[in-house]
Design an enzyme around this catalytic site. Sequence first.
Site, PDB file in Angstrom:
ATOM      1  N   ARG A   5     -87.909 -32.272-101.053  1.00 23.03           N
ATOM      2  CA  ARG A   5     -87.277 -32.745 -99.771  1.00 23.03           C
ATOM      3  C   ARG A   5     -87.216 -34.159-100.054  1.00 23.03           C
ATOM      4  O   ARG A   5     -86.513 -34.165 -99.131  1.00 23.03           O
ATOM      5  CB  ARG A   5     -88.654 -32.689 -98.896  1.00 23.03           C
ATOM      6  CG  ARG A   5     -88.823 -31.240 -98.071  1.00 23.03           C
ATOM      7  CD  ARG A   5     -89.867 -31.580 -97.036  1.00 23.03           C
ATOM      8  NE  ARG A   5     -90.157 -30.019 -96.828  1.00 23.03           N
ATOM      9  CZ  ARG A   5     -91.647 -29.450 -96.043  1.00 23.03           C
ATOM     10  NH1 ARG A   5     -92.653 -30.689 -96.186  1.00 23.03           N
ATOM     11  NH2 ARG A   5     -92.143 -28.551 -96.053  1.00 23.03           N
ATOM     12  N   HIS A  54     -88.199 -35.818 -93.971  1.00 22.16           N
ATOM     13  CA  HIS A  54     -87.553 -34.647 -93.666  1.00 22.16           C
ATOM     14  C   HIS A  54     -86.499 -34.247 -93.742  1.00 22.16           C
ATOM     15  O   HIS A  54     -85.696 -35.046 -92.676  1.00 22.16           O
ATOM     16  CB  HIS A  54     -88.899 -33.408 -92.663  1.00 22.16           C
ATOM     17  CG  HIS A  54     -88.924 -31.751 -93.153  1.00 22.16           C
ATOM     18  ND1 HIS A  54     -87.451 -31.297 -93.295  1.00 22.16           N
ATOM     19  CD2 HIS A  54     -89.585 -31.150 -93.904  1.00 22.16           C
ATOM     20  CE1 HIS A  54     -87.608 -29.896 -93.114  1.00 22.16           C
ATOM     21  NE2 HIS A  54     -89.084 -29.283 -93.422  1.00 22.16           N
ATOM     22  N   HIS A  70     -92.061 -37.413 -91.821  1.00 28.47           N
ATOM     23  CA  HIS A  70     -92.819 -36.400 -91.491  1.00 28.47           C
ATOM     24  C   HIS A  70     -94.466 -36.044 -91.712  1.00 28.47           C
ATOM     25  O   HIS A  70     -95.168 -35.790 -91.256  1.00 28.47           O
ATOM     26  CB  HIS A  70     -91.711 -34.997 -92.264  1.00 28.47           C
ATOM     27  CG  HIS A  70     -92.588 -33.957 -92.470  1.00 28.47           C
ATOM     28  ND1 HIS A  70     -92.663 -33.571 -91.234  1.00 28.47           N
ATOM     29  CD2 HIS A  70     -93.092 -32.920 -93.442  1.00 28.47           C
ATOM     30  CE1 HIS A  70     -93.049 -32.115 -91.198  1.00 28.47           C
ATOM     31  NE2 HIS A  70     -93.600 -31.883 -92.570  1.00 28.47           N
ATOM     32  N   PHE A 115     -89.690 -20.823-100.695  1.00 27.73           N
ATOM     33  CA  PHE A 115     -89.616 -22.811-100.068  1.00 27.73           C
ATOM     34  C   PHE A 115     -89.388 -23.309-101.437  1.00 27.73           C
ATOM     35  O   PHE A 115     -89.503 -23.080-102.288  1.00 27.73           O
ATOM     36  CB  PHE A 115     -91.346 -23.087 -99.904  1.00 27.73           C
ATOM     37  CG  PHE A 115     -90.738 -23.104 -98.016  1.00 27.73           C
ATOM     38  CD1 PHE A 115     -91.085 -21.836 -97.227  1.00 27.73           C
ATOM     39  CD2 PHE A 115     -91.502 -24.318 -97.711  1.00 27.73           C
ATOM     40  CE1 PHE A 115     -91.407 -22.432 -95.837  1.00 27.73           C
ATOM     41  CE2 PHE A 115     -91.105 -24.600 -96.387  1.00 27.73           C
ATOM     42  CZ  PHE A 115     -91.555 -23.140 -95.603  1.00 27.73           C
ATOM     43  N   GLN A 175     -92.798 -39.344 -96.766  1.00 21.25           N
ATOM     44  CA  GLN A 175     -91.684 -38.099 -96.553  1.00 21.25           C
ATOM     45  C   GLN A 175     -90.992 -37.705 -95.787  1.00 21.25           C
ATOM     46  O   GLN A 175     -91.439 -37.873 -94.497  1.00 21.25           O
ATOM     47  CB  GLN A 175     -92.867 -36.901 -97.055  1.00 21.25           C
ATOM     48  CG  GLN A 175     -91.346 -35.197 -96.839  1.00 21.25           C
ATOM     49  CD  GLN A 175     -92.085 -34.056 -97.246  1.00 21.25           C
ATOM     50  OE1 GLN A 175     -92.521 -33.346 -96.665  1.00 21.25           O
ATOM     51  NE2 GLN A 175     -92.461 -33.663 -99.093  1.00 21.25           N
ATOM     52  N   GLU A 185     -88.162 -25.899 -93.235  1.00 15.63           N
ATOM     53  CA  GLU A 185     -87.550 -25.647 -94.872  1.00 15.63           C
ATOM     54  C   GLU A 185     -87.398 -23.714 -94.552  1.00 15.63           C
ATOM     55  O   GLU A 185     -86.523 -23.017 -95.692  1.00 15.63           O
ATOM     56  CB  GLU A 185     -88.272 -26.234 -95.443  1.00 15.63           C
ATOM     57  CG  GLU A 185     -87.925 -26.918 -97.141  1.00 15.63           C
ATOM     58  CD  GLU A 185     -88.508 -26.659 -97.921  1.00 15.63           C
ATOM     59  OE1 GLU A 185     -89.283 -28.119 -97.260  1.00 15.63           O
ATOM     60  OE2 GLU A 185     -89.738 -26.362 -98.981  1.00 15.63           O
ATOM     61  N   LEU A 235     -89.126 -31.058 -86.125  1.00 12.07           N
ATOM     62  CA  LEU A 235     -89.386 -29.741 -87.306  1.00 12.07           C
ATOM     63  C   LEU A 235     -88.410 -29.130 -86.852  1.00 12.07           C
ATOM     64  O   LEU A 235     -88.190 -27.905 -86.198  1.00 12.07           O
ATOM     65  CB  LEU A 235     -90.314 -30.129 -87.668  1.00 12.07           C
ATOM     66  CG  LEU A 235     -90.541 -29.572 -89.031  1.00 12.07           C
ATOM     67  CD1 LEU A 235     -89.412 -30.116 -90.263  1.00 12.07           C
ATOM     68  CD2 LEU A 235     -91.638 -28.957 -89.664  1.00 12.07           C
ATOM     69  N   ARG A 285     -94.672 -34.367-101.643  1.00 12.99           N
ATOM     70  CA  ARG A 285     -94.599 -33.424-101.365  1.00 12.99           C
ATOM     71  C   ARG A 285     -94.457 -31.807-101.562  1.00 12.99           C
ATOM     72  O   ARG A 285     -93.311 -31.953-100.409  1.00 12.99           O
ATOM     73  CB  ARG A 285     -95.543 -32.742-100.043  1.00 12.99           C
ATOM     74  CG  ARG A 285     -96.397 -31.912 -99.877  1.00 12.99           C
ATOM     75  CD  ARG A 285     -97.702 -32.213 -98.634  1.00 12.99           C
ATOM     76  NE  ARG A 285     -96.443 -32.315 -97.004  1.00 12.99           N
ATOM     77  CZ  ARG A 285     -96.045 -31.316 -96.463  1.00 12.99           C
ATOM     78  NH1 ARG A 285     -95.335 -30.147 -97.405  1.00 12.99           N
ATOM     79  NH2 ARG A 285     -95.663 -31.714 -95.211  1.00 12.99           N
TER      80      ARG A 285
END
Lengths: 242, 578
Positions: free
Chosen positions: B285, B241, B351, B119, B239, B254, B251, B393
């Site tokens: 991100r 995304h 996000h 990730f 954030q 990822e 979404l 994050r």
Amino acid sequence: MAPAVEFRVTRYDPAADEQPRLVSYEVEVAAADRVLDGLEYIKRRLDPSVAFRRSCAHGVCGSDALVINGTVRLACKTLLQDLEPPLLVEPLATFPVIRDLVVDLTSFFEATRRVRPWLEAGEPIPEREFLQTPAELTAFAEGTKCILCASCVTACPVVKRGTPYIGPAAVVQGHRFVNDSRDVGAEARLRILAAADGAGACENFFECTKVCPRGILVTKRINEIKAMLQAGGYVKGDAADG
Amino acid sequence: MTFARHDYDAVIVGAGGAGLFAALELGRAGAKAAVLSKLYAVRSHTGAAQGGICAALGNREPDKPLWHMFDTVKGGDYLVDQDAAEIMCEEAPGVVFDLEHMGVPFNRTDDGKIDQRPFGGHTRNFGEAPVRRACYAADRTGAMILHTLYQQCLRAGVEFYDEFFVTDLAFAGETVAGVVAHDVRAGELHSFRAPAVALATGGWGRLFRVTSNAYANTGDGAALALRAGIPLQDMEFYQFHPTGLHGLGILVSEAARGEGGILRNDAGERFMERYAPRLLDLAPRDMVSRAVYQELQTGRGLGGADYVGLDLTHLDAEVLDKKIPEITDFARIYLGVEPKEEMIPVAPTAHYAMGGVPTTVDGEVTRDEEATVVPGLYAAGEVACVSVHGANRLGTNSLLDILVFGRRVGRAIAEFVRGGKGPAWPAEALEGRREKVARWRDTAGGPAVAELRADMQEAMEAGVSVYRTAESTAAAREAVGGLLTAYGDVGVGDAAAAFSTELLEAFEVGNLLALAYVTAASAHRRTESRGAHSREDFAARDDARWLNHTLCYLRDGELEFRAKPVTITRFEPKPREY
């Protein structure tokens, strides 16, 4: 100007209306709009008092199951371009209406709770994870996709007819746990599903499978439970054929 | 007029992962806890989390909590409180095993262990290469965790008040006395007296027009705290995304890149090679979103349009079907795109809030730069800022955060409420709210709630998006300030008592406006670029001046800022390269 589609929406305020009524709205739509976008348009632009539930708007939270053009669907997963106008939008028929498109789901959640829908892990609990093979996961994984939207219950002819039946969603919940290699609570759950209003009440209409927005083969899973009930001696030989 | 009164050891506001884990711990400890949610419990937005939850289990390759902690600190551009990050990464394996024992259907390795996949920003040995750290249940990990916690709460006898919207925190002096809640179905106010209240209401993506977030994500808990005179921390760090479905913002996890997906521009180029040569598409991100934004700004979107392509066509069909089935379905349903044959059109989508209600590592809410605790008030999950995410994050650390700190809050409250029943219910707590609702219903011709919301989203998108400037943030702050003033005259035309979603949205929009104002003002004030906060006019990170948390108060319409120190234990700030 964007093209308009007629939405006919059930309106009902129990404090003011004797009967539900259909109200017509002209909704301007864009190419890829969903039914939910149309309802939001009505609420934003035409009448802020129209009541419906929604949250995630992409088919994972289970809030917006409605009867749309006569079929149970999630409003956020149904594109307008796939439907014939005018659109008829109604609440889930098998539940008491609180207001407009909002129904009381108390009985739905109570039914699913009856099957003890929680893992009862066997002792001893390991320090790390329980070992479970990919095949053992596959045995119950499909049932975990259920989002408790109540579409299957509303579509079920047995439920509609008023025959006592715990409902397809509850049986799927049961299926998910009795087939989990980590679970030791199968016997209690199967006894509940063996009752007169349990899995045996299903008559294989397959309507639940047709409407499930998660693609769960609901009827197939119900029949697997029926077979388990027979094999385990929970019901007599012919009961599962319904 | 009478109203229903309730008495509990603890009230949990919100029924996502953090709230449910806190409630479950309280149930296990024998405390009397109520969970209040404006939705049915299983509808919470934790259920939309897709890709996974990271924990250094080492099931696929060697891994250590310390490496995870380093990645978290570096990913957060060194604004992370390192004591909190260390706790999170150390407790991660235990939380994952706890969830597994409760029934979460994690994908498995052939020998039956929890499978793990790479990730963004998660590496082995302090940044060497991507590591397989994310535990996952296909691409519906959040839904599986949410349902599992809900199931175990039912088993533990936790009491749920579904479709109860908390309108106010009640205090006796400085001490929490409970909450006021609006029963959506009956249209009535209730009082819930409790010595401990936990805010677990999630995030506020609805500040923006294009977002991955649910309609419900309106930051109600953060606004409750703000109204009670508690500051919000690090609100400028929001954030975006990089891969939302074009136009919709839904979404696309990822995990798609973790499984080998590649971002491409109109020329077919793997453009991340130019932005993050080592981690490529699995860079954090904030970096990937900036890269996508720059590609679009320079006209390299697919066909010149405002999106790039997420290429999964080279992956085995089985990977799409077994490991990321939901997102491939989203592309088919909403865009008519078959991911096995063509690229998915994606663009950044609002996000996740790194900032929020400041707390200690046990979830106690704090009210100033010295971390003075507000007695009885707790927060966990996205609403809270503990701060484990700092300025940005990492993927999968959200599920981990809400579960580690949700569990800790449950345990801390169980201990706290042994101390007694707390203060008596302050009678005036409910009256003010009742009068306000009555006034809304009597107001004709005021501004429509939906218009205020639309104007706010437009202002935030224009001024406080992936890139910001002094001018853009000031313009957003002024625009939202005007909307806040206009909100004072709002009217709610819906006279019916039962299930007034118009009334519900009036509450929500008031909350969003307050958070938008604080966010724009905080973004204006921080004259550096760090993590998700990218100032075009201050492109560099400035540790000398800005290696500190922002605290922003909003009292009687007046903003006040303070700086709070960052806790640095193991990793000194370094340039952030991937």
